[in-house]
Design a protein around this motif. Structure first.
Motif, mmCIF file in Angstrom:
data_model
loop_
_atom_site.group_PDB
_atom_site.id
_atom_site.type_symbol
_atom_site.label_atom_id
_atom_site.label_comp_id
_atom_site.label_asym_id
_atom_site.label_seq_id
_atom_site.Cartn_x
_atom_site.Cartn_y
_atom_site.Cartn_z
ATOM 1 N N THR A 96 -1.248 -2.108 -11.041
ATOM 2 C CA THR A 96 -1.668 -1.237 -11.090
ATOM 3 C C THR A 96 -0.892 0.015 -11.282
ATOM 4 O O THR A 96 0.315 0.063 -11.393
ATOM 5 C CB THR A 96 -1.642 -0.691 -9.282
ATOM 6 N N ASP A 149 -2.127 5.505 1.019
ATOM 7 C CA ASP A 149 -3.394 3.872 1.548
ATOM 8 C C ASP A 149 -3.792 3.242 0.685
ATOM 9 O O ASP A 149 -4.209 2.991 1.233
ATOM 10 C CB ASP A 149 -4.146 5.048 2.965
ATOM 11 N N GLU A 150 -3.634 4.149 -0.349
ATOM 12 C CA GLU A 150 -3.953 3.076 -1.522
ATOM 13 C C GLU A 150 -3.724 1.457 -1.466
ATOM 14 O O GLU A 150 -2.337 1.474 -2.133
ATOM 15 C CB GLU A 150 -4.287 3.790 -3.050
ATOM 16 N N PRO A 151 -4.065 0.627 -1.469
ATOM 17 C CA PRO A 151 -3.267 -0.622 -2.655
ATOM 18 C C PRO A 151 -2.900 -0.943 -3.611
ATOM 19 O O PRO A 151 -3.496 -0.360 -4.637
ATOM 20 C CB PRO A 151 -3.978 -1.653 -1.436
ATOM 21 N N VAL A 152 -1.929 -1.236 -3.389
ATOM 22 C CA VAL A 152 -1.128 -1.488 -5.343
ATOM 23 C C VAL A 152 -0.963 -3.408 -5.645
ATOM 24 O O VAL A 152 -0.369 -3.458 -4.498
ATOM 25 C CB VAL A 152 0.134 -0.474 -5.738
ATOM 26 N N THR A 153 -0.966 -3.665 -6.750
ATOM 27 C CA THR A 153 -0.031 -4.488 -7.098
ATOM 28 C C THR A 153 0.664 -4.153 -7.979
ATOM 29 O O THR A 153 0.259 -3.716 -9.216
ATOM 30 C CB THR A 153 -1.532 -5.819 -7.873
ATOM 31 N N HIS A 185 1.163 -1.272 0.170
ATOM 32 C CA HIS A 185 0.213 0.179 0.065
ATOM 33 C C HIS A 185 0.924 1.405 -0.217
ATOM 34 O O HIS A 185 2.175 0.899 0.564
ATOM 35 C CB HIS A 185 -0.636 -0.316 1.702
ATOM 36 N N ILE A 186 0.665 2.296 -0.502
ATOM 37 C CA ILE A 186 1.065 3.364 -1.008
ATOM 38 C C ILE A 186 1.368 4.309 1.207
ATOM 39 O O ILE A 186 0.141 4.330 0.768
ATOM 40 C CB ILE A 186 0.480 4.891 -2.072
ATOM 41 N N VAL A 206 -2.282 7.040 -7.913
ATOM 42 C CA VAL A 206 -2.704 6.494 -6.938
ATOM 43 C C VAL A 206 -3.063 7.554 -5.912
ATOM 44 O O VAL A 206 -2.450 8.726 -5.748
ATOM 45 C CB VAL A 206 -1.593 5.569 -6.418
ATOM 46 N N ASP A 207 -3.708 7.127 -4.968
ATOM 47 C CA ASP A 207 -4.267 7.964 -3.214
ATOM 48 C C ASP A 207 -2.860 7.364 -2.388
ATOM 49 O O ASP A 207 -2.677 5.627 -2.087
ATOM 50 C CB ASP A 207 -5.285 7.727 -2.887
ATOM 51 N N THR A 243 5.680 2.108 -1.899
ATOM 52 C CA THR A 243 4.544 1.354 -1.385
ATOM 53 C C THR A 243 5.597 0.728 -0.465
ATOM 54 O O THR A 243 6.915 0.251 -0.492
ATOM 55 C CB THR A 243 5.343 0.289 -2.687
#
Length: 225
Positions: free
Chosen positions: A213, A205-209, A75-76, A202-203, A97
């Motif tokens: 992503t 706390d946003e989860p990323v892959t 997550h960011i 992205v923002d 991340t």
């Protein structure tokens, strides 16, 4: 589920150790509940280890011109303008991340281009989510120059629990989207430094892959270095 080659030896050793431990408890302890407790704990620990070392095959399969993909799962934790003195020597946009113990810990190449810089630095063991971990922890720094002339820096950072960073890229070679960049064992973080003028997609706390992503859109022309 494919297991990353970085974890093969560890998983075999852990499986053998836990199997012998369960067998020892079974043979030595008359009551059966300690044996079943050992079995349950062993299965849980091996499950966590297999989850950590899994290596999903990911193909982006879409146009990536002007885009920066996530290099890691997690997550960011930071999107900010910073100074990057080691490679870029100036202000850039950093997107960070954080990877927990339960994330895939392989990293992917965020942009296609030529690898112009690869360095590994020993350091401290601050928690990876702490900002100073980016410059003071053990880390590996890679610079990739895109065909448009953008200088992108990717930094793998070891966390408080991490003990080893592997970086697969070499200076002078070309890397492509879908290539694996490296692997960090246990909790860790990946910082990506982009030219000023890049647009985050992205923002916090946003989860990323990783390799899925889209983190950011690069400016039309280089504006850093």
């Amino acid at each position: 589920m494919k297991i990353h080659h970085e974890g093969t030896a560890f998983l075999v050793a852990a499986g053998l150790f836990l199997s012998f431990l369960c067998l020892y408890v079974y043979l030595v302890v008359e009551q059966r509940w300690p044996f079943w407790l050992a079995v349950v704990v062993s299965v849980v620990l091996l499950g966590i280890a297999f989850n950590f070392y899994r290596s999903p095959r990911r193909i982006y399969g879409k146009p990536t011109d002007g885009l920066v993909l996530a290099s890691a799962d997690g997550h960011i934790v930071a999107i900010e303008e910073v100074d990057e003195p080691e490679v870029l020597g100036g202000k850039c946009l950093m997107i960070s991340t954080f990877m927990s113990l339960f994330n895939v810990h392989a990293q992917w190449v965020p942009v296609a281009g030529e690898v112009t810089y690869v360095r590994h630095h020993r350091g401290n063991v601050y928690a990876a989510y702490v900002p100073k971990s980016s410059t003071e922890n053990e880390r590996s720094t890679v610079e990739i120059v895109t065909s448009e002339g953008h200088h992108i820096v990717v930094r793998q950072i070891a966390g408080a629990m991490a003990r080893r960073i592997e970086t697969y890229l070499k200076e002078g070679e070309r890397c492509e989207i879908d290539d694996q960049l490296g692997f960090i064992k246990l909790g860790s973080r990946v910082d990506i430094f982009l030219p000023l003028g890049s647009k985050p997609l992205v923002d916090l706390d946003e989860p990323v892959t990783g390799n899925v992503t889209v983190l950011a859109e690069l400016p039309p022309r280089k504006s850093c270095k």
